[in-house]
Design an enzyme around this catalytic site. Structure first.
Site, PDB file in Angstrom:
ATOM      1  N   GLY A  11       0.819  -1.202   0.000  1.00 43.85           N
ATOM      2  CA  GLY A  11       0.000   0.000   0.000  1.00 43.85           C
ATOM      3  C   GLY A  11       0.851   1.250   0.000  1.00 43.85           C
ATOM      4  O   GLY A  11       2.086   1.187   0.101  1.00 43.85           O
ATOM      5  N   PHE A  12       0.209   2.382  -0.101  1.00 42.91           N
ATOM      6  CA  PHE A  12       0.902   3.665  -0.195  1.00 42.91           C
ATOM      7  C   PHE A  12       1.829   3.900   1.004  1.00 42.91           C
ATOM      8  O   PHE A  12       3.046   4.048   0.858  1.00 42.91           O
ATOM      9  CB  PHE A  12      -0.146   4.777  -0.318  1.00 42.91           C
ATOM     10  N   ILE A  13       1.274   3.901   2.194  1.00 42.83           N
ATOM     11  CA  ILE A  13       2.081   4.174   3.386  1.00 42.83           C
ATOM     12  C   ILE A  13       2.979   2.986   3.703  1.00 42.83           C
ATOM     13  O   ILE A  13       4.153   3.158   4.054  1.00 42.83           O
ATOM     14  CB  ILE A  13       1.170   4.522   4.573  1.00 42.83           C
ATOM     15  N   TYR A 153     -16.133   3.798   8.409  1.00 41.38           N
ATOM     16  CA  TYR A 153     -14.672   3.686   8.406  1.00 41.38           C
ATOM     17  C   TYR A 153     -14.101   4.204   9.714  1.00 41.38           C
ATOM     18  O   TYR A 153     -13.301   3.529  10.382  1.00 41.38           O
ATOM     19  CB  TYR A 153     -14.090   4.462   7.223  1.00 41.38           C
ATOM     20  N   LYS A 157     -12.117   2.189  12.965  1.00 43.40           N
ATOM     21  CA  LYS A 157     -10.808   2.578  13.489  1.00 43.40           C
ATOM     22  C   LYS A 157     -10.887   2.912  14.982  1.00 43.40           C
ATOM     23  O   LYS A 157      -9.971   2.611  15.754  1.00 43.40           O
ATOM     24  CB  LYS A 157     -10.262   3.764  12.692  1.00 43.40           C
TER      25      LYS A 157
END
Length: 337
Positions: A11-13, A153, A157
């Site tokens: 993924g991006f991070i 979402y 979290k």
């Protein structure tokens, strides 16, 4: 060589963190579902880059498949786990909430079970600024109550944070949750604002601007973010002997080796100014499709990063114009624009 298990490594991070950790001399075990939420070719490209380092190994699997995750964890026996994998996207959670239930709740539980069994030195897990929900006192402080999430979402979290606290308390598992604030940068996700805005501007297509541009975001450059995570690896929470021992600025739990840390640029930028900076870098004018606020969105985010600075001596500092410059340069090169 210390070994770190990174979920969401393609993924991006996760890609940027894995790359940073490899440069720092860690061995990195990557785990990713390679889902098609966005173009898988971008994830494959990130994996290819990481696999050029002999100390990186890539494994494909879903967090929800406990046996696959557990067998790999037990075989690799990492010292530290950094859990970044999740079903991402605030707006997509309006369309497909079950994907968030499966990945963000069941998947995170499976990661925590592995961490408990391994008794890792430190479990670090990604949360989000979205948990602040309807809170209006800014900059957002980790010690605030976060009981008003505006999307499913955000709710998943927030649930992850509560789940992690219980495991930290029950099993004396050192755990750090970090809350991200609008991360951007090269090799970013196509569903995020900077990517969509840059693509639209360069292609001469209209871009959607919600709340008619009257929104503020604490844009955090990805390199700053992963540097913060790297430094937090060594800021291992310890259960305090007395509540009075906890510093005033600290979110450390009085009954567990657990804390929450904001990682943000501590600077709110108006959305329309963000667009103007992209226009300047692309040397083209945007066609704006001005829309009303979207369901579940918030008018502003802004991080108080005092705790991060106190724990690590570091505070994100990349100016948004410089970050946009780096992204647009990558975008032009990657897509040959």
């Amino acid at each position: 060589m210390r070994k770190i298990f990174v979920t969401g490594s393609a993924g991006f991070i996760g890609f940027h963190l894995s790359q940073f950790l490899l440069r720092e001399g860690f061995a990195v075990v990557g785990f990713d579902g390679m889902t098609d939420y966005y173009d898988v070719r971008l994830k494959e490209k990130r994996n290819q880059i990481l696999l050029q380092n002999e100390h990186f190994s890539a494994h494909i699997g879903m967090l929800e498949d406990f046996d696959v995750l557990h067998d790999l964890m037990m075989a690799e026996r990492p010292d530290i786990i950094v859990h970044l994998a999740a079903q991402a996207g605030v707006r997509y959670s309006l369309e497909n909430p079950r994907a968030y239930l499966n990945s963000n709740i069941t998947g995170t539980f499976n990661v925590m079970e592995c961490a408990r069994e391994l008794a890792v030195d430190h479990l670090l897990m990604a949360s989000t600024s979205s948990v602040y929900g309807a809170n209006v006192d800014m900059p957002f402080d980790e010690r605030e109550k976060c009981d008003t999430p505006l999307t499913f979402y955000a709710a998943t979290k927030k649930a992850n944070e509560a789940m992690a606290h219980s495991y930290s308390h029950l099993w004396n598992l050192p755990t750090t949750m970090f809350r991200f604030f609008t991360v951007y940068g090269p090799l970013g996700r196509p569903d995020m604002a900077l990517f969509k805005f840059t693509k639209g501007i360069l292609e001469g297509e209209p871009i959607d601007i919600y709340n008619r541009g009257k929104m503020y975001r604490d844009f955090t450059y990805v390199t700053d973010l992963v540097r913060g995570i790297r430094l937090l690896l060594d800021a291992v929470p310890k259960r305090p002997k007395r509540k009075e021992d906890i510093a005033e600025y600290d979110s450390l739990s009085p009954i567990a080796p657990y804390r929450v840390v904001n990682i943000g640029n501590s600077d709110k930028v108006k959305l329309i100014d963000f667009v103007r900076a992209i226009e300047a870098e692309c040397e083209r004018e945007a066609k704006l499709n001005l829309l009303e606020m979207q369901k579940g969105d918030v008018p502003a985010t802004w991080a108080n990063a005092t705790l991060l600075k106190e724990l690590t001596g570091y505070r994100p500092e990349t100016d948004v114009r410089e970050g946009i410059k780096q992204f647009v340069a990558w975008y032009r090169d990657y897509y040959q624009v």
